[in-house]
Design a protein around this motif. Structure first.
Motif, PDB file in Angstrom:
ATOM      1  N   ALA A  91       0.831  -1.205   0.000  1.00  0.00           N
ATOM      2  CA  ALA A  91       0.000   0.000   0.000  1.00  0.00           C
ATOM      3  C   ALA A  91       0.863   1.250   0.000  1.00  0.00           C
ATOM      4  CB  ALA A  91      -0.925  -0.002   1.222  1.00  0.00           C
ATOM      5  N   ASN A  92       2.127   1.121   0.410  1.00  0.00           N
ATOM      6  CA  ASN A  92       3.044   2.254   0.481  1.00  0.00           C
ATOM      7  C   ASN A  92       4.152   2.222  -0.561  1.00  0.00           C
ATOM      8  OD1 ASN A  92       2.268   3.754   3.063  1.00  0.00           O
ATOM      9  ND2 ASN A  92       2.324   1.634   3.728  1.00  0.00           N
ATOM     10  N   THR A 117      -6.403  -1.497  -7.498  1.00  0.00           N
ATOM     11  CA  THR A 117      -5.509  -0.784  -6.579  1.00  0.00           C
ATOM     12  C   THR A 117      -6.316   0.089  -5.624  1.00  0.00           C
ATOM     13  OG1 THR A 117      -3.734  -0.816  -8.206  1.00  0.00           O
ATOM     14  CG2 THR A 117      -3.556   0.796  -6.437  1.00  0.00           C
ATOM     15  N   ALA A 118      -7.303   0.802  -6.144  1.00  0.00           N
ATOM     16  CA  ALA A 118      -8.150   1.658  -5.290  1.00  0.00           C
ATOM     17  C   ALA A 118      -8.909   0.823  -4.265  1.00  0.00           C
ATOM     18  CB  ALA A 118      -9.130   2.461  -6.146  1.00  0.00           C
ATOM     19  N   ARG A 119      -9.399  -0.331  -4.668  1.00  0.00           N
ATOM     20  CA  ARG A 119     -10.120  -1.204  -3.737  1.00  0.00           C
ATOM     21  C   ARG A 119      -9.193  -1.775  -2.662  1.00  0.00           C
ATOM     22  NH1 ARG A 119     -12.599  -3.407  -8.528  1.00  0.00           N
ATOM     23  NH2 ARG A 119     -14.671  -2.570  -8.718  1.00  0.00           N
ATOM     24  N   ARG A 120      -8.064  -2.299  -3.105  1.00  0.00           N
ATOM     25  CA  ARG A 120      -7.175  -3.012  -2.193  1.00  0.00           C
ATOM     26  C   ARG A 120      -6.424  -2.073  -1.249  1.00  0.00           C
ATOM     27  NH1 ARG A 120      -3.921  -7.039  -5.162  1.00  0.00           N
ATOM     28  NH2 ARG A 120      -5.684  -8.355  -4.709  1.00  0.00           N
ATOM     29  N   TYR A 121      -5.849  -1.010  -1.782  1.00  0.00           N
ATOM     30  CA  TYR A 121      -4.950  -0.189  -0.975  1.00  0.00           C
ATOM     31  C   TYR A 121      -5.590   1.072  -0.403  1.00  0.00           C
ATOM     32  CZ  TYR A 121      -1.566  -3.316  -3.034  1.00  0.00           C
ATOM     33  OH  TYR A 121      -0.892  -4.438  -3.432  1.00  0.00           O
ATOM     34  N   LEU A 122      -6.681   1.528  -0.995  1.00  0.00           N
ATOM     35  CA  LEU A 122      -7.362   2.709  -0.468  1.00  0.00           C
ATOM     36  C   LEU A 122      -8.693   2.357   0.177  1.00  0.00           C
ATOM     37  CD1 LEU A 122      -6.662   5.211  -3.395  1.00  0.00           C
ATOM     38  CD2 LEU A 122      -5.372   4.909  -1.262  1.00  0.00           C
ATOM     39  N   ALA A 123      -9.053   1.083   0.137  1.00  0.00           N
ATOM     40  CA  ALA A 123     -10.303   0.582   0.709  1.00  0.00           C
ATOM     41  C   ALA A 123     -11.520   1.273   0.111  1.00  0.00           C
ATOM     42  CB  ALA A 123     -10.296   0.701   2.235  1.00  0.00           C
ATOM     43  N   ALA A 124     -11.421   1.723  -1.138  1.00  0.00           N
ATOM     44  CA  ALA A 124     -12.559   2.339  -1.830  1.00  0.00           C
ATOM     45  C   ALA A 124     -13.547   1.238  -2.196  1.00  0.00           C
ATOM     46  CB  ALA A 124     -12.082   3.080  -3.073  1.00  0.00           C
ATOM     47  N   ILE A 130     -14.137   4.982  -6.028  1.00  0.00           N
ATOM     48  CA  ILE A 130     -13.131   4.279  -6.841  1.00  0.00           C
ATOM     49  C   ILE A 130     -12.719   5.165  -8.019  1.00  0.00           C
ATOM     50  CG2 ILE A 130     -12.760   2.330  -8.420  1.00  0.00           C
ATOM     51  CD1 ILE A 130     -14.534   0.683  -6.463  1.00  0.00           C
ATOM     52  N   GLU A 131     -13.688   5.735  -8.716  1.00  0.00           N
ATOM     53  CA  GLU A 131     -13.375   6.594  -9.861  1.00  0.00           C
ATOM     54  C   GLU A 131     -12.650   7.867  -9.433  1.00  0.00           C
ATOM     55  OE1 GLU A 131     -16.853   7.138 -12.305  1.00  0.00           O
ATOM     56  OE2 GLU A 131     -16.756   5.066 -13.028  1.00  0.00           O
ATOM     57  N   ALA A 132     -13.006   8.417  -8.285  1.00  0.00           N
ATOM     58  CA  ALA A 132     -12.311   9.611  -7.786  1.00  0.00           C
ATOM     59  C   ALA A 132     -10.855   9.290  -7.460  1.00  0.00           C
ATOM     60  CB  ALA A 132     -13.024  10.158  -6.541  1.00  0.00           C
ATOM     61  N   ASP A 135      -9.009   8.780 -10.858  1.00  0.00           N
ATOM     62  CA  ASP A 135      -8.765  10.042 -11.547  1.00  0.00           C
ATOM     63  C   ASP A 135      -7.735  10.884 -10.794  1.00  0.00           C
ATOM     64  OD1 ASP A 135      -9.407  11.654 -13.862  1.00  0.00           O
ATOM     65  OD2 ASP A 135     -10.340  13.066 -12.469  1.00  0.00           O
ATOM     66  N   GLY A 136      -7.787  10.867  -9.470  1.00  0.00           N
ATOM     67  CA  GLY A 136      -6.808  11.614  -8.672  1.00  0.00           C
ATOM     68  C   GLY A 136      -5.390  11.129  -8.911  1.00  0.00           C
ATOM     69  N   ALA A 137      -5.216   9.805  -8.965  1.00  0.00           N
ATOM     70  CA  ALA A 137      -3.889   9.246  -9.219  1.00  0.00           C
ATOM     71  C   ALA A 137      -3.413   9.608 -10.627  1.00  0.00           C
ATOM     72  CB  ALA A 137      -3.914   7.730  -9.033  1.00  0.00           C
TER      73      ALA A 137
END
Length: 161
Positions: A91-92, A117-124, A130-132, A135-137
């Protein structure tokens, strides 16, 4: 100095050969360096082909264990004895592979990598978050979800990948 990454006297040896004789190969020999956590830094490992760059990178990522020495990330040993430790570390820390066309499955759309990646590491969990996150990345590297979404790796340039 508060260290983000500490590599202390790291060595890696491999045993080569078979029944006719064994030989020890030193892939990495007594490497030490540190990267500070309190200031931005660009750090590059360079060397000739066969000098141990990939083996060192694999040890830093926890994919290979050092024969000697220690590798610490934020003061903790880089060991992945279980799935939870590995996911916390990843995650880091994310590798950037040299050849992006080999790093991506050509049959998988690029945004699927970003979604997982958004689901696993950001818990989205929900579509909007998830889309935010995606798009942010992408915005951080000069891209957007509008231009990347739904595309396959071969539809992007090497720089975009």
């Amino acid at each position: 100095m508060s260290a983000l990454l500490e590599v202390a006297d790291v060595s890696k040896r491999f045993q080569m050969g078979g029944i006719l004789g064994r030989q020890e190969v030193r892939a990495v020999d007594q490497v030490s360096f540190g990267i500070a956590a309190d200031k931005p830094e660009i750090f590059t490992i360079i060397g000739e082909s066969g000098s141990g760059k990939t083996t060192l990178a694999r040890m830093i990522l926890g994919l290979e264990r050092p024969t000697e020495g220690n590798i610490l990330f934020r003061g903790q040993p880089v060991r992945h004895d279980n799935r939870a430790d590995r996911l916390k570390f990843m995650a880091n820390v994310q590798p950037v592979f040299q050849n992006p066309f080999e790093a991506f499955n050509p049959l998988k759309r690029v945004d699927r990598y970003l979604q997982s990646t958004a689901r696993r590491y950001l818990a989205a969990r929900d579509k909007a978050s998830i889309e935010a996150a995606m798009d942010g990345a992408l915005q951080k590297v000069g891209l957007s979800l509008a231009e990347i979404g739904g595309r396959f790796p071969h539809e992007l340039s090497g720089g975009q990948l």
